[in-house]
Design an enzyme around this catalytic site. Sequence first.
Site, mmCIF file in Angstrom:
data_model
loop_
_atom_site.group_PDB
_atom_site.id
_atom_site.type_symbol
_atom_site.label_atom_id
_atom_site.label_comp_id
_atom_site.label_asym_id
_atom_site.label_seq_id
_atom_site.Cartn_x
_atom_site.Cartn_y
_atom_site.Cartn_z
ATOM 1 N N GLY A 1 -32.577 -38.405 64.898
ATOM 2 C CA GLY A 1 -32.822 -36.974 64.969
ATOM 3 C C GLY A 1 -33.398 -36.620 66.321
ATOM 4 N N GLY B 1 -35.972 -33.376 68.478
ATOM 5 C CA GLY B 1 -36.770 -32.168 68.414
ATOM 6 C C GLY B 1 -37.406 -31.894 69.755
ATOM 7 N N GLY B 2 -38.462 -31.077 69.761
ATOM 8 C CA GLY B 2 -39.105 -30.722 71.014
ATOM 9 C C GLY B 2 -39.722 -31.906 71.714
ATOM 10 N N ASP C 1 -48.137 -28.765 60.566
ATOM 11 C CA ASP C 1 -46.666 -28.689 60.534
ATOM 12 C C ASP C 1 -46.109 -29.490 59.363
ATOM 13 O OD1 ASP C 1 -44.228 -27.734 61.403
ATOM 14 O OD2 ASP C 1 -43.874 -29.398 62.772
ATOM 15 N N LYS D 1 -39.538 -42.956 69.214
ATOM 16 C CA LYS D 1 -39.591 -41.571 69.675
ATOM 17 C C LYS D 1 -39.681 -41.585 71.195
ATOM 18 C CE LYS D 1 -41.754 -39.275 65.720
ATOM 19 N NZ LYS D 1 -42.846 -38.380 65.314
ATOM 20 N N GLY E 1 -38.508 -34.914 71.686
ATOM 21 C CA GLY E 1 -37.406 -35.683 72.243
ATOM 22 C C GLY E 1 -36.655 -36.378 71.127
ATOM 23 N N PRO E 2 -35.660 -37.190 71.451
ATOM 24 C CA PRO E 2 -34.855 -37.865 70.432
ATOM 25 C C PRO E 2 -35.609 -39.010 69.764
ATOM 26 C CG PRO E 2 -34.177 -38.545 72.619
ATOM 27 C CD PRO E 2 -35.175 -37.451 72.817
#
Length: 817
Positions: free
Chosen positions: A516, A518-519, A625, A537, A521-522
Amino acid sequence: MSQIITQFFVHTSILVLILQSTVCLSLQNDTISVGVVIRDPETITSAKQNYILRFFSPPNTTNRYVGISFSLSEETVIWVANRDTPLTDSSGAITLSQDGNLVVLDGTNQTIWSTNLTTSQSPINPVVQILDTGNLVLREEDSGDTLWESFSHPTDVLMQGMVLSQNVKTGKQVLLTAWKNATDPAIGSFRGGIEVMNGIPQLVTRNEGRPHWRSGQWNGLIFFGLKIMFGSFLEGFLQVKNDSVGNFFYSTPPMNVFFTVTLNSSGTTTRKVWDGVAKRWNVLESYPENECDVYGKCGPFGICNVLQSTICSCLRGFEPANEEEWGRGNWTNGCRRKSRLGCGDDGFERVRYMKVPDFAQPFPSRVLDECRTRCMGNCSCIAYAYDGNIGCMFWSDTLIDTQDFGDVGVDLYVRLSASEFDSQKERKLYIIIGVVVGFVCVSIMMFIAWWLIVKRKGSKAQDSIILEAGQMFTTDSTAIILKNESNEINIGELPKFTFKMLAKATNQFRVTNLLGRGGFGPVYKGVLANGKEIAVKRLSTDSGQGMQEFMNEVIVISKLQHRNLVKLLGGCVEKEEKILIYEYMPNKSLEACLFGQFNNLHTHGIGRGILYLHRDSRLRIIHRDLKPSNVLLDQDWNPKISDFGMARIFGGNEEHGSTARVVGTYGYMAPEYGMEGRFSEKSDVYSFGVLILEIIKGKKNTHYFNDELSLGLIGCAWKMWNESNGLSFVEESIASRETEEEMVRCIQIGLLCVEESPNDRPLIQTVLSMLSGEIVKLPVPKQPVFAENGSNSAPNGSTQQYVFSNNELTLSVLDGR
């Protein structure tokens, strides 16, 4: 008269046709029945025409053998019946004998080979069939029981679905046996198969009983001695299993390709795959691959490195046992210890990236330090290694067949006398003294230069924080202050990984390994050298927000440890690369796997994780979050909270905080946080309540809207519960009258968590007591905010900055509003 003769010939022709038809029925394309004789050069072929049972002659000889060949390449013989008793002419035959055995007969009807079933095994109605796997099977036709099969009596080729095995109790093995040479299929010098030592299996090839090559220990995922496996698994090649009665099995599971593993007459094991386009076999791997792969090439306590000009050297603390032979390139006698061990005051030398020695003695453990302690406490232990799947491995006699792999492999810790470390300490001391003196001199010079500059310009008080390279930042109670371009990042006491190691683990960060993005990174799936699966990550180089999340995550989660939190295994900071390494969660996230499969145990697990963050850890953490994609599931489906890039640490008696920079995901944000920037423990409780309702409904809050009621998920849950129709809210596949009470109760608990006012929401420990039934009578929830129109949109007219998460597996993306 002529009419009678004509009729006679007609009837005779019909009789002949009937007899021929009977023979054809008895002799089907893939079977041999009782009374059927296959004579050279007749054949039978498997149903899909993949394999042929036939008579053949190897190159440069007229001897005849009965064997199974690959139909697309008839010279590829995968099994031979009469390998030690060849036919000398073309008068041979194959048939079923009176006692039910499959036999090969010579021209005088003498049996030269048989399946050798015992009298007690003799079938009443036997039949032989060649299958599309290449297996020749003798079975009882009436019962279907298999009495004998060629796969259980292999020659030199391992096929898909074939099993090599060893019974640990009896020692009985099913092995490959090489041909004597390229023209003679008789049993040669080399045998190969699975061997089990102290409960650890490995593949071993022997030459007249002496080890010739070994694969290294099997850890459940890879063989330690196959360097290629540290970079990628050989799909379809490896399958090692064992049963409860002491049998180990090595096999190659069936696939939609043809491949073979062949042990040839020179002791080389080769894996080949059939290229259907080019109509040829392509070689994938061969072992031994080089000189260092030959068993014990450098002798006891020697270490082999194929990249060195002299491939053999001694382990540190050892010297050649015979200097003269060693100088001539004869390393078979290996090395001897320079200084005798003293037991109690010995030390261990770490030798990295190794094919570890033969004869390992395993001990289950989850901690590397335990291996050292146990080895140190046993004077006969001369080395140890650790693997996450096996645990500790100890050696007590000799270290043989050790190889330096260079950049992958297992770390080996070799026991050495204390005297071996004394000289090294002296050398290190001199180096340290030199470095310290140099550092002091440079520091003095820098101080003098700084003092002169300050004296010239004067000092001025600063209200802002000045970081390296002269950048200035104002303080913000919600942000980690750091220089985005900083190459010097402290990841504390976390285990350090090299970028090269992680690149190999993730197959060079290939897209097929991507879990996946996101902000931050991958996120990639990786497999470490020891076979341990990890989640990697990788910070995007152009992600400023990702840098803050990176640092926040390091600071927060490195100090936390709980069964319902994802474990941080280590980090990597090299130049522009900023990477965090986590335990891998094979069952993905709550978002991907749990909807439609309500399980109250999962809500308990998530709740326990939140309780730990809020109350039980040494830090008080507000996650900020919580959402389904940030709850990951391990192999036992236990939930683990992840993604702490947006978390906030509370100190002292601090109960709440505020920020002008809202982070999180709309649909899961508490109203006071999304609209006013105020957050507390109750903010996470709100998000948890949304999770409960999502799990029950099987729908995501951000994707659900009831057109008929004009309500979002939370409003719909409240309306149906308030109208005593809670079961209608439950996802259809899990809704039932038997579970109605539990489901309705969970809806009520979820609604209590999403109350508009933080003061009306229960603490997380209270929520857990409600879920477990310790609190029987529940308060009545009030109508939640946004219940009438289902809106989860951002507040209008706001001048605040909002950071949203993309609701995927990974972290947040920057999106100013």
